[in-house]
Design a protein around this motif. Structure first.
Motif, mmCIF file in Angstrom:
data_model
loop_
_atom_site.group_PDB
_atom_site.id
_atom_site.type_symbol
_atom_site.label_atom_id
_atom_site.label_comp_id
_atom_site.label_asym_id
_atom_site.label_seq_id
_atom_site.Cartn_x
_atom_site.Cartn_y
_atom_site.Cartn_z
ATOM 1 N N GLN A 52 45.644 43.943 42.668
ATOM 2 C CA GLN A 52 46.182 45.162 42.084
ATOM 3 C C GLN A 52 46.902 44.863 40.776
ATOM 4 O O GLN A 52 47.228 43.717 40.495
ATOM 5 C CB GLN A 52 47.120 45.862 43.061
ATOM 6 C CG GLN A 52 48.263 45.019 43.566
ATOM 7 C CD GLN A 52 49.068 45.754 44.605
ATOM 8 O OE1 GLN A 52 49.142 46.975 44.620
ATOM 9 N NE2 GLN A 52 49.690 45.026 45.498
ATOM 10 N N GLY A 53 47.091 45.907 39.976
ATOM 11 C CA GLY A 53 47.768 45.753 38.694
ATOM 12 C C GLY A 53 46.933 44.982 37.692
ATOM 13 O O GLY A 53 45.721 45.123 37.628
ATOM 14 N N GLN A 54 47.595 44.151 36.908
ATOM 15 C CA GLN A 54 46.915 43.332 35.907
ATOM 16 C C GLN A 54 46.691 41.941 36.486
ATOM 17 O O GLN A 54 47.619 41.313 36.992
ATOM 18 C CB GLN A 54 47.753 43.231 34.635
ATOM 19 C CG GLN A 54 47.094 42.365 33.578
ATOM 20 C CD GLN A 54 47.852 42.366 32.267
ATOM 21 O OE1 GLN A 54 48.394 43.370 31.864
ATOM 22 N NE2 GLN A 54 47.887 41.229 31.603
ATOM 23 N N ILE A 55 45.459 41.447 36.382
ATOM 24 C CA ILE A 55 45.110 40.121 36.875
ATOM 25 C C ILE A 55 44.591 39.306 35.698
ATOM 26 O O ILE A 55 43.705 39.754 34.967
ATOM 27 C CB ILE A 55 44.007 40.189 37.965
ATOM 28 C CG1 ILE A 55 44.445 41.055 39.147
ATOM 29 C CG2 ILE A 55 43.601 38.788 38.407
ATOM 30 C CD1 ILE A 55 45.511 40.462 40.014
ATOM 31 N N ALA A 56 45.148 38.124 35.533
ATOM 32 C CA ALA A 56 44.662 37.187 34.519
ATOM 33 C C ALA A 56 44.090 35.981 35.251
ATOM 34 O O ALA A 56 44.815 35.264 35.940
ATOM 35 C CB ALA A 56 45.791 36.773 33.589
ATOM 36 N N ILE A 57 42.790 35.781 35.118
ATOM 37 C CA ILE A 57 42.115 34.668 35.764
ATOM 38 C C ILE A 57 42.280 33.433 34.868
ATOM 39 O O ILE A 57 41.985 33.494 33.678
ATOM 40 C CB ILE A 57 40.607 34.973 35.953
ATOM 41 C CG1 ILE A 57 40.400 36.295 36.694
ATOM 42 C CG2 ILE A 57 39.898 33.816 36.648
ATOM 43 C CD1 ILE A 57 40.918 36.334 38.087
ATOM 44 N N PRO A 58 42.726 32.304 35.405
ATOM 45 C CA PRO A 58 42.867 31.104 34.575
ATOM 46 C C PRO A 58 41.521 30.431 34.322
ATOM 47 O O PRO A 58 40.564 30.650 35.057
ATOM 48 C CB PRO A 58 43.766 30.199 35.432
ATOM 49 C CG PRO A 58 43.449 30.601 36.832
ATOM 50 C CD PRO A 58 43.166 32.091 36.788
ATOM 51 N N LEU A 84 43.648 47.950 40.931
ATOM 52 C CA LEU A 84 43.452 47.029 39.804
ATOM 53 C C LEU A 84 43.326 47.836 38.516
ATOM 54 O O LEU A 84 42.504 48.736 38.426
ATOM 55 C CB LEU A 84 42.190 46.188 40.025
ATOM 56 C CG LEU A 84 41.849 45.172 38.953
ATOM 57 C CD1 LEU A 84 42.883 44.051 38.943
ATOM 58 C CD2 LEU A 84 40.461 44.602 39.188
ATOM 59 N N THR A 85 44.150 47.522 37.524
ATOM 60 C CA THR A 85 44.135 48.290 36.277
ATOM 61 C C THR A 85 43.567 47.508 35.103
ATOM 62 O O THR A 85 42.921 48.073 34.230
ATOM 63 C CB THR A 85 45.557 48.761 35.905
ATOM 64 O OG1 THR A 85 46.407 47.616 35.811
ATOM 65 C CG2 THR A 85 46.106 49.737 36.936
ATOM 66 N N THR A 86 43.833 46.202 35.062
ATOM 67 C CA THR A 86 43.396 45.380 33.943
ATOM 68 C C THR A 86 42.969 44.020 34.464
ATOM 69 O O THR A 86 43.617 43.469 35.348
ATOM 70 C CB THR A 86 44.548 45.172 32.928
ATOM 71 O OG1 THR A 86 45.080 46.442 32.561
ATOM 72 C CG2 THR A 86 44.071 44.440 31.688
ATOM 73 N N ILE A 87 41.896 43.500 33.885
ATOM 74 C CA ILE A 87 41.441 42.155 34.240
ATOM 75 C C ILE A 87 41.240 41.371 32.959
ATOM 76 O O ILE A 87 40.664 41.874 31.996
ATOM 77 C CB ILE A 87 40.156 42.192 35.103
ATOM 78 C CG1 ILE A 87 39.770 40.797 35.592
ATOM 79 C CG2 ILE A 87 39.008 42.834 34.400
ATOM 80 C CD1 ILE A 87 40.519 40.352 36.792
ATOM 81 N N GLY A 103 33.946 49.987 42.484
ATOM 82 C CA GLY A 103 34.982 50.777 43.144
ATOM 83 C C GLY A 103 36.394 50.513 42.666
ATOM 84 O O GLY A 103 37.342 50.944 43.304
ATOM 85 N N CYS A 104 36.547 49.839 41.544
ATOM 86 C CA CYS A 104 37.879 49.633 40.955
ATOM 87 C C CYS A 104 38.201 50.881 40.138
ATOM 88 O O CYS A 104 38.037 50.903 38.918
ATOM 89 C CB CYS A 104 37.908 48.372 40.099
ATOM 90 S SG CYS A 104 37.744 46.858 41.039
ATOM 91 N N TYR A 105 38.634 51.922 40.817
ATOM 92 C CA TYR A 105 38.793 53.248 40.222
ATOM 93 C C TYR A 105 39.789 53.289 39.071
ATOM 94 O O TYR A 105 39.651 54.100 38.170
ATOM 95 C CB TYR A 105 39.205 54.259 41.285
ATOM 96 C CG TYR A 105 38.244 54.336 42.431
ATOM 97 C CD1 TYR A 105 36.892 54.580 42.220
ATOM 98 C CD2 TYR A 105 38.679 54.143 43.735
ATOM 99 C CE1 TYR A 105 36.000 54.641 43.278
ATOM 100 C CE2 TYR A 105 37.789 54.213 44.797
ATOM 101 C CZ TYR A 105 36.454 54.460 44.560
ATOM 102 O OH TYR A 105 35.578 54.510 45.609
ATOM 103 N N LYS A 106 40.808 52.453 39.099
ATOM 104 C CA LYS A 106 41.845 52.502 38.067
ATOM 105 C C LYS A 106 41.651 51.472 36.962
ATOM 106 O O LYS A 106 42.465 51.374 36.051
ATOM 107 C CB LYS A 106 43.221 52.325 38.710
ATOM 108 C CG LYS A 106 43.606 53.495 39.587
ATOM 109 C CD LYS A 106 45.004 53.344 40.120
ATOM 110 C CE LYS A 106 45.353 54.535 41.007
ATOM 111 N NZ LYS A 106 46.693 54.373 41.583
ATOM 112 N N LEU A 107 40.572 50.701 37.029
ATOM 113 C CA LEU A 107 40.286 49.728 35.971
ATOM 114 C C LEU A 107 39.946 50.495 34.697
ATOM 115 O O LEU A 107 38.995 51.274 34.667
ATOM 116 C CB LEU A 107 39.125 48.815 36.381
ATOM 117 C CG LEU A 107 38.755 47.706 35.410
ATOM 118 C CD1 LEU A 107 39.899 46.706 35.283
ATOM 119 C CD2 LEU A 107 37.496 47.003 35.883
ATOM 120 N N THR A 108 40.741 50.305 33.651
ATOM 121 C CA THR A 108 40.549 51.083 32.426
ATOM 122 C C THR A 108 39.835 50.317 31.322
ATOM 123 O O THR A 108 39.113 50.910 30.529
ATOM 124 C CB THR A 108 41.899 51.588 31.883
ATOM 125 O OG1 THR A 108 42.754 50.463 31.666
ATOM 126 C CG2 THR A 108 42.556 52.560 32.855
#
Length: 151
Positions: A52-58, A84-87, A103-108
């Motif tokens: 959820q929220g913002q995820i930063a993958i290393p 999840l809003t930001t990746i 299905g990540c409805y809030k991913l903008t």
């Protein structure tokens, strides 16, 4: 014979209570599967809790004294991550597997690194709030229905 059946029943009950989450390890709230091959690499996958929220993958992750390059977003990795809003994907990622963000409805928005070469089917399906995606020239294949259900 009766003792044998009771033993088998006990084993079956024990096995059904063990939960398999489908990941090899977790670091900082991100779940990974180890890929087979000459170089140590991993795929981001799903786990016990939803992203959820913002995820930063290393770009790399270390587990049990081994450093792995993060080379793909695995199938269903963020699927139904409704919060999840930001990746943010690192430049080490080359592939986004099927239904990875479905299905990540809030991913903008999402910016794909210049290393992405393949995006599999339904990767961003039903991402209804997705208004911005940057597709790099490095992409060789975008499979069918990648953006199905996006507005």
């Amino acid at each position: 014979m009766k003792t044998f059946r009771i033993g088998l029943l006990a084993i079956a009950m024990l096995r059904s209570s063990i939960v398999s989450w489908g990941y090899d390890f977790e670091v900082n709230g991100i779940y990974y599967n180890i890929n087979t091959g000459a170089k140590p690499t991993v795929s981001v996958t799903y786990g016990k809790t939803m992203y959820q929220g913002q995820i930063a993958i290393p770009e790399t992750v270390t587990y049990e004294q081994t450093t792995y390059a993060v080379t793909e977003i695995g199938p269903n990795a963020f699927c139904k991550g409704e919060e999840l809003t930001t990746i943010i994907l690192p430049s080490s990622v080359k592939t986004i597997r099927k239904e990875a963000f479905s299905g990540c409805y809030k991913l903008t928005s999402i910016t794909l690194p210049n290393t992405i070469t393949d995006i599999e089917q339904y990767a961003f399906s039903s991402c209804k709030e997705l208004t911005s995606i940057t597709l790099p020239e490095s992409i060789k294949a975008i499979k069918r229905a990648t953006f199905y259900g996006c507005i």
